[in-house]
Design an enzyme around this catalytic site. Structure first.
Site, mmCIF file in Angstrom:
data_model
loop_
_atom_site.group_PDB
_atom_site.id
_atom_site.type_symbol
_atom_site.label_atom_id
_atom_site.label_comp_id
_atom_site.label_asym_id
_atom_site.label_seq_id
_atom_site.Cartn_x
_atom_site.Cartn_y
_atom_site.Cartn_z
ATOM 1 N N LYS A 49 -9.802 13.750 -7.750
ATOM 2 C CA LYS A 49 -8.633 13.513 -7.378
ATOM 3 C C LYS A 49 -7.778 14.980 -7.396
ATOM 4 O O LYS A 49 -8.089 15.657 -8.637
ATOM 5 C CB LYS A 49 -7.901 12.764 -8.412
ATOM 6 C CG LYS A 49 -6.465 12.435 -8.489
ATOM 7 C CD LYS A 49 -6.153 11.425 -9.734
ATOM 8 C CE LYS A 49 -4.593 11.012 -9.322
ATOM 9 N NZ LYS A 49 -4.195 9.874 -10.302
ATOM 10 N N ASP A 140 0.582 -0.345 -16.143
ATOM 11 C CA ASP A 140 0.992 -0.574 -14.876
ATOM 12 C C ASP A 140 -0.237 -1.107 -14.141
ATOM 13 O O ASP A 140 -0.489 -0.753 -12.898
ATOM 14 C CB ASP A 140 1.288 1.031 -14.149
ATOM 15 C CG ASP A 140 1.921 1.017 -12.602
ATOM 16 O OD1 ASP A 140 2.377 -0.082 -12.389
ATOM 17 O OD2 ASP A 140 1.704 1.927 -11.981
ATOM 18 N N LYS A 142 -1.813 -3.684 -11.943
ATOM 19 C CA LYS A 142 -1.311 -4.372 -10.694
ATOM 20 C C LYS A 142 -2.542 -4.347 -9.644
ATOM 21 O O LYS A 142 -3.227 -3.517 -9.734
ATOM 22 C CB LYS A 142 -0.058 -3.931 -10.083
ATOM 23 C CG LYS A 142 -0.301 -2.430 -9.425
ATOM 24 C CD LYS A 142 1.199 -1.900 -9.138
ATOM 25 C CE LYS A 142 1.059 -0.306 -8.794
ATOM 26 N NZ LYS A 142 2.241 0.488 -8.282
ATOM 27 N N ASN A 145 -3.757 -1.235 -8.466
ATOM 28 C CA ASN A 145 -4.661 -0.145 -9.374
ATOM 29 C C ASN A 145 -5.826 -0.630 -9.873
ATOM 30 O O ASN A 145 -6.440 -0.340 -10.921
ATOM 31 C CB ASN A 145 -3.593 0.273 -10.416
ATOM 32 C CG ASN A 145 -2.491 1.254 -10.100
ATOM 33 O OD1 ASN A 145 -2.626 1.685 -9.232
ATOM 34 N ND2 ASN A 145 -1.441 1.106 -10.952
ATOM 35 N N ASP A 158 -6.057 4.316 -12.353
ATOM 36 C CA ASP A 158 -4.801 4.970 -12.204
ATOM 37 C C ASP A 158 -4.085 4.954 -13.641
ATOM 38 O O ASP A 158 -3.500 3.774 -13.744
ATOM 39 C CB ASP A 158 -4.045 4.399 -11.142
ATOM 40 C CG ASP A 158 -2.716 5.378 -10.902
ATOM 41 O OD1 ASP A 158 -2.541 6.101 -11.777
ATOM 42 O OD2 ASP A 158 -2.121 5.005 -10.020
ATOM 43 N N THR A 180 5.853 -0.715 -12.354
ATOM 44 C CA THR A 180 6.146 -0.549 -11.240
ATOM 45 C C THR A 180 7.280 -1.630 -10.979
ATOM 46 O O THR A 180 7.115 -2.826 -11.427
ATOM 47 C CB THR A 180 5.002 -0.860 -10.035
ATOM 48 O OG1 THR A 180 4.087 0.117 -10.382
ATOM 49 C CG2 THR A 180 5.437 -0.814 -8.940
#
Length: 270
Positions: A49, A140, A142, A145, A158, A180
């Site tokens: 990354k 976060d 979801k 991720n 993430d 989000t």
């Protein structure tokens, strides 16, 4: 060795830290790109990354990047993407390469079989329980991720918006940005106000003081969260059970066995 000025300079074949050979681009967001890469010494395939330093510094997200790295260093679990190495400047890091892609692509194709859904649920809960036990809160979580490896196992990724236990304030809440919009729980959308109540007489531990925070879920549905601020706990529960609940019995949701009966438009959380 590559320049650390920006992720825009990355090209296939670039060598990072004299160690990782950059391959194809796997994905990108506003502030980072993720590349397929190979450890030149061991041959291990990793995901690298690379953070866009200029953009991150411009919007003041350095602390968020450092937090993501700190969180990943804390966690070693079969269902969490593993962090291998971080550059000193914090603008790129090597992590486990997960071959199966996003879990979102899996669930978007249609309903899962019950056995598969149960397996994924167990893996997800195991990972959440593990990093919660380490004082880490993803915030976060979801389908986008969550990744799948070649065996079909989940890998949570993430942690950029995650929070650590020590970011809590005295009210017990996490006050950094979270979530989000499409996945955020509705009860965090709109706060209507706080009603403060105080007992008229001195109790065993002074006057009983209570805050009732009101949240609008929809125009016809509200949540009221009642919290004891001072006074005796037994007196507080007595007030809730014998004073507050009976007086509001015609406008609250009540539990009867395993069924929930809606009467009108408010719920009392005690």
């Amino acid at each position: 060795m590559m320049s650390m000025k920006s992720a825009k300079t990355e090209k296939k074949g670039t060598i990072l830290m004299h160690k990782y050979e950059i391959g194809k681009l796997l994905g990108q967001g506003t502030f980072a790109k993720v590349y397929h890469a190979r450890n030149l010494k061991t041959g291990q395939i990793v995901a690298v990354k690379v953070i866009d330093k200029e953009k991150v510094m411009k919007v003041g997200l350095i602390d968020q990047i450092k937090r993501e790295i700190s969180v990943m260093r804390l966690i070693r679990h079969p269902n969490v993407v593993e962090l291998y190495e971080v550059a000193k400047q914090f603008f790129f890091f090597a992590m486990e390469y997960v071959r199966g892609g996003e879990f979102f692509n899996k669930v978007s194709k249609g309903r899962l079989r019950e056995s598969a859904a149960r397996k994924y649920f167990h893996q997800l809960i195991a990972s959440v329980d593990f990093y919660h036990s380490r004082g880490v809160y993803h915030r976060d979580l979801k389908p986008e991720n969550i990744l799948l490896d070649e065996t079909g196992s989940l890998k949570v990724s993430d942690f950029g918006l995650s929070a650590l236990f020590d970011t809590k304030r005295q009210d017990g809440l996490l006050h950094t940005m979270c979530g989000t919009p499409a996945y955020v729980a509705p009860e965090v959308k709109k706060r209507e106000g706080t009603v403060k109540m105080q007992g008229s007489k001195e109790g065993r531990k002074g006057q009983l003081a209570i805050d009732a925070e009101i949240f609008e879920i929809t125009p016809a549905f509200h949540v009221v969260q009642v919290t004891k601020k001072s006074g005796d706990t037994a007196e507080y529960w007595n007030f809730c059970d014998q004073g507050l609940k009976p007086s509001l019995k015609d406008i609250v949701w009540t539990l009867q066995g395993n069924e929930q009966q809606q009467v009108e438009n408010q719920e009392i959380n005690t």
